[in-house]
Design a protein around this motif. Structure first.
Motif, mmCIF file in Angstrom:
data_model
loop_
_atom_site.group_PDB
_atom_site.id
_atom_site.type_symbol
_atom_site.label_atom_id
_atom_site.label_comp_id
_atom_site.label_asym_id
_atom_site.label_seq_id
_atom_site.Cartn_x
_atom_site.Cartn_y
_atom_site.Cartn_z
ATOM 1 N N GLY A 145 0.817 -1.211 0.000
ATOM 2 C CA GLY A 145 0.000 0.000 0.000
ATOM 3 C C GLY A 145 0.845 1.253 0.000
ATOM 4 O O GLY A 145 2.071 1.220 -0.120
ATOM 5 N N PHE A 146 0.193 2.379 0.119
ATOM 6 C CA PHE A 146 0.881 3.665 0.125
ATOM 7 C C PHE A 146 1.679 3.844 1.415
ATOM 8 O O PHE A 146 1.264 3.405 2.491
ATOM 9 C CB PHE A 146 -0.132 4.811 -0.024
ATOM 10 N N LYS A 147 2.820 4.479 1.269
ATOM 11 C CA LYS A 147 3.697 4.669 2.424
ATOM 12 C C LYS A 147 3.028 5.490 3.510
ATOM 13 O O LYS A 147 3.234 5.257 4.704
ATOM 14 C CB LYS A 147 4.996 5.335 1.977
ATOM 15 N N ASP A 148 2.247 6.479 3.119
ATOM 16 C CA ASP A 148 1.540 7.307 4.093
ATOM 17 C C ASP A 148 0.301 6.546 4.569
ATOM 18 O O ASP A 148 -0.719 6.485 3.882
ATOM 19 C CB ASP A 148 1.135 8.639 3.451
ATOM 20 N N GLU A 149 0.374 5.967 5.768
ATOM 21 C CA GLU A 149 -0.703 5.121 6.265
ATOM 22 C C GLU A 149 -1.975 5.911 6.548
ATOM 23 O O GLU A 149 -3.081 5.407 6.340
ATOM 24 C CB GLU A 149 -0.249 4.389 7.520
ATOM 25 N N LEU A 150 -1.837 7.135 7.019
ATOM 26 C CA LEU A 150 -3.022 7.962 7.267
ATOM 27 C C LEU A 150 -3.772 8.232 5.971
ATOM 28 O O LEU A 150 -5.009 8.209 5.928
ATOM 29 C CB LEU A 150 -2.619 9.283 7.939
ATOM 30 N N PHE A 151 -3.031 8.451 4.917
ATOM 31 C CA PHE A 151 -3.641 8.660 3.614
ATOM 32 C C PHE A 151 -4.335 7.385 3.148
ATOM 33 O O PHE A 151 -5.445 7.431 2.592
ATOM 34 C CB PHE A 151 -2.576 9.091 2.604
ATOM 35 N N SER A 152 -3.732 6.238 3.366
ATOM 36 C CA SER A 152 -4.325 4.958 2.956
ATOM 37 C C SER A 152 -5.657 4.705 3.645
ATOM 38 O O SER A 152 -6.561 4.085 3.076
ATOM 39 C CB SER A 152 -3.370 3.799 3.263
ATOM 40 N N GLU A 153 -5.797 5.186 4.875
ATOM 41 C CA GLU A 153 -7.014 4.941 5.652
ATOM 42 C C GLU A 153 -8.076 6.005 5.449
ATOM 43 O O GLU A 153 -9.172 5.907 6.007
ATOM 44 C CB GLU A 153 -6.652 4.857 7.136
ATOM 45 N N TYR A 154 -7.810 6.978 4.612
ATOM 46 C CA TYR A 154 -8.750 8.078 4.379
ATOM 47 C C TYR A 154 -9.960 7.579 3.587
ATOM 48 O O TYR A 154 -9.829 6.918 2.562
ATOM 49 C CB TYR A 154 -8.051 9.205 3.620
ATOM 50 N N VAL A 155 -11.180 7.893 4.061
ATOM 51 C CA VAL A 155 -12.420 7.485 3.398
ATOM 52 C C VAL A 155 -12.705 8.444 2.246
ATOM 53 O O VAL A 155 -12.734 9.664 2.428
ATOM 54 C CB VAL A 155 -13.596 7.474 4.386
ATOM 55 N N ILE A 156 -12.937 7.878 1.056
ATOM 56 C CA ILE A 156 -13.012 8.727 -0.137
ATOM 57 C C ILE A 156 -14.354 8.696 -0.863
ATOM 58 O O ILE A 156 -14.505 9.341 -1.915
ATOM 59 C CB ILE A 156 -11.907 8.332 -1.138
ATOM 60 N N ASN A 157 -15.355 7.981 -0.331
ATOM 61 C CA ASN A 157 -16.669 8.023 -0.969
ATOM 62 C C ASN A 157 -17.761 7.688 0.038
ATOM 63 O O ASN A 157 -17.486 7.294 1.172
ATOM 64 C CB ASN A 157 -16.732 7.089 -2.190
ATOM 65 N N ARG A 158 -18.984 7.856 -0.400
ATOM 66 C CA ARG A 158 -20.129 7.673 0.499
ATOM 67 C C ARG A 158 -20.337 6.206 0.888
ATOM 68 O O ARG A 158 -21.082 5.909 1.821
ATOM 69 C CB ARG A 158 -21.384 8.230 -0.156
ATOM 70 N N ARG A 159 -19.727 5.293 0.156
ATOM 71 C CA ARG A 159 -19.818 3.874 0.503
ATOM 72 C C ARG A 159 -18.900 3.509 1.665
ATOM 73 O O ARG A 159 -18.991 2.418 2.204
ATOM 74 C CB ARG A 159 -19.447 3.015 -0.703
ATOM 75 N N GLY A 160 -18.006 4.397 2.016
ATOM 76 C CA GLY A 160 -17.071 4.129 3.100
ATOM 77 C C GLY A 160 -15.773 3.505 2.660
ATOM 78 O O GLY A 160 -14.992 3.024 3.491
ATOM 79 N N ASP A 161 -15.516 3.467 1.344
ATOM 80 C CA ASP A 161 -14.262 2.902 0.849
ATOM 81 C C ASP A 161 -13.089 3.806 1.214
ATOM 82 O O ASP A 161 -13.185 5.035 1.135
ATOM 83 C CB ASP A 161 -14.303 2.743 -0.673
ATOM 84 N N THR A 162 -11.993 3.182 1.583
ATOM 85 C CA THR A 162 -10.770 3.930 1.861
ATOM 86 C C THR A 162 -9.887 3.968 0.616
ATOM 87 O O THR A 162 -10.116 3.240 -0.360
ATOM 88 C CB THR A 162 -9.987 3.279 3.015
ATOM 89 N N VAL A 163 -8.865 4.802 0.672
ATOM 90 C CA VAL A 163 -7.901 4.861 -0.428
ATOM 91 C C VAL A 163 -7.286 3.495 -0.653
ATOM 92 O O VAL A 163 -7.105 3.052 -1.791
ATOM 93 C CB VAL A 163 -6.808 5.903 -0.128
ATOM 94 N N ASP A 164 -6.972 2.795 0.418
ATOM 95 C CA ASP A 164 -6.334 1.491 0.326
ATOM 96 C C ASP A 164 -7.222 0.478 -0.388
ATOM 97 O O ASP A 164 -6.742 -0.335 -1.196
ATOM 98 C CB ASP A 164 -5.986 0.990 1.730
ATOM 99 N N GLU A 165 -8.522 0.497 -0.115
ATOM 100 C CA GLU A 165 -9.449 -0.443 -0.745
ATOM 101 C C GLU A 165 -9.597 -0.179 -2.237
ATOM 102 O O GLU A 165 -9.618 -1.112 -3.050
ATOM 103 C CB GLU A 165 -10.811 -0.377 -0.043
ATOM 104 N N VAL A 166 -9.702 1.081 -2.604
ATOM 105 C CA VAL A 166 -9.786 1.432 -4.030
ATOM 106 C C VAL A 166 -8.476 1.107 -4.729
ATOM 107 O O VAL A 166 -8.458 0.630 -5.866
ATOM 108 C CB VAL A 166 -10.157 2.916 -4.196
ATOM 109 N N HIS A 167 -7.373 1.333 -4.039
ATOM 110 C CA HIS A 167 -6.062 1.024 -4.601
ATOM 111 C C HIS A 167 -5.942 -0.467 -4.913
ATOM 112 O O HIS A 167 -5.402 -0.859 -5.968
ATOM 113 C CB HIS A 167 -4.971 1.448 -3.610
ATOM 114 N N CYS A 168 -6.455 -1.314 -4.044
ATOM 115 C CA CYS A 168 -6.417 -2.756 -4.255
ATOM 116 C C CYS A 168 -7.150 -3.135 -5.537
ATOM 117 O O CYS A 168 -6.651 -3.934 -6.348
ATOM 118 C CB CYS A 168 -7.031 -3.474 -3.052
#
Length: 394
Positions: free
Chosen positions: A62-85
């Motif tokens: 995943g992304f080196k910045d863990e806080l960024f990876s855990e950021y919720v990016i849509n109304r479904r509750g997906d995080t950056v990490d989940e979309v990245h996967c």
């Protein structure tokens, strides 16, 4: 032989045409290249394994910045990490990704969603050669259902969404043209390793034939074990009108009437019936039973060379020769060897990782709030870690 002469025997991997009724360029002659290619990969044990490994390495840790990876990016509750996967899975399979973004009334990006790459099609270019919209349908095969009804492939069921252009003036103009923010569908970032708005072939396209062959070899092995005739002996006896099947330990006996003799043949097929004795009664007047030994045909040996060459080509196409060598026992199995294999393959997927990093950087440059204070969008590669005598990948 001249290249021109060779071209007569070769054909493009993807044939495109235009469907005016849907206003799309077809992805393959039947518009189902990604769907068919995906099915070929999933049906091939070796191909599927290689695709999974490729996706894992592209995703890394995943992304080196863990806080960024855990950021919720849509109304479904997906995080950056989940979309990245999901992005990495599409990149591994199709060499491309597609993302949907929504904007607020100020022309700022406020939401990011993954769109399955196989659901997207390009529309026809305008007179300047510019493609302005991406056509999205949940299932171009026309088999998927909603509320019990098939989602037909027709214009009413297709979303035509503007291509990604985050310039504020462009976004505000599109919002106004749509009749307000509540009617605006946002934009789609559709991009591939093959260039702008060019349908890509899958990563394993060069060995699609081998992967289909790999599926066939699996079927041969399955039928050889499950459907082959494997009784050890046939006994021909006189009188009676039955077929008896008895285990070697004498614990199982099944009788069949004469009318069921042909149907009973299926009862002596496969691994569960290996070594059983089959008794077939006949009307002839024989003085003593006759035993006929049976040697079943083993088809595995006839395909050994094909099996080996097909698997090797598939692994080679994905750049995974180290794992093939480990699998075949050509090199040892140790932490150092696996560590070297990880380093090698990280170099293979670095292009895809940099590609994804650029895409994410481009999107969050226009995000409505700062979410990555480090401004580091790099991906942490996988490493093979040895803890004492136990090895594991992280």
């Amino acid at each position: 032989m001249k290249v021109k002469e060779l071209s007569k025997k070769s054909s493009p991997r993807i044939d495109n045409k235009f469907i005016q009724a849907l206003n799309i360029q077809t992805y393959g002659e039947d518009n189902l290249y990604p769907q068919v290619f995906r099915d070929i990969v999933h049906a091939s044990p070796s191909g599927n394994e290689c695709i999974d490994r490729l996706a894992d390495f592209i995703e890394g840790n995943g992304f080196k910045d863990e806080l960024f990876s855990e950021y919720v990016i849509n109304r479904r509750g997906d995080t950056v990490d989940e979309v990245h996967c999901r992005m990495c899975q599409d990149m591994a399979m199709f060499n491309g990704i597609s993302l949907h973004v929504n904007y607020n009334v100020f022309g700022e990006i406020v939401e990011l969603n993954h769109v399955p790459f196989e659901n997207c099609r390009l529309t026809e270019p305008d007179e300047n050669g510019v493609i302005s919209k991406i056509a999205i349908h949940p299932d171009w095969t026309g088999k998927k259902t909603r509320n019990g009804k098939t989602i037909q492939v027709k214009k009413d069921n297709i979303d035509y969404i503007d291509v990604f252009n985050p310039i504020k003036e462009v976004v505000l103009a599109q919002i106004e043209h749509a009749g307000g923010i509540e009617n605006y569908k946002g934009q789609v970032l559709w991009i591939t390793l093959f260039g702008n708005y060019e349908y890509p072939v899958g990563k394993g396209d060069k060995v699609a034939t081998e992967m289909s062959t790999d599926e066939g070899l699996s079927n041969v092995k399955y039928r050889n074990v499950r459907c082959n005739f494997m009784p050890s002996t046939i006994m021909l006896s006189k009188k009676a009108n039955s077929v008896t099947q008895t285990g070697l330990d004498g614990s199982e006996s099944i009788d069949y009437d004469n009318d069921e003799v042909m149907n009973s043949l299926t009862k002596i097929q496969g691994d569960k019936n290996l070594g059983k004795i089959v008794e077939i009664t006949v009307e002839a007047d024989e003085e003593k039973p006759e035993f006929v030994n049976m040697d079943s045909k083993n088809y595995d040996k006839e395909f050994e060379v094909t099996d080996s060459s097909v698997t090797e080509r598939i692994y080679s196409a994905f750049g995974q020769e180290p794992w093939y060598c480990i699998r075949k026992g050509k090199i040892g199995f140790s932490g150092d060897i696996l560590s070297d294999a990880f380093e090698y393959y990280n170099s293979i997927v670095s292009r895809q990782q940099r590609f994804i990093e650029r895409v994410i950087t481009r999107i969050f440059k226009y995000w409505f709030e700062p979410v990555n204070l480090s401004n580091d969008y790099s991906i942490t590669p996988l490493r093979y870690v040895q803890n004492g005598s136990s090895d594991k990948n992280e």
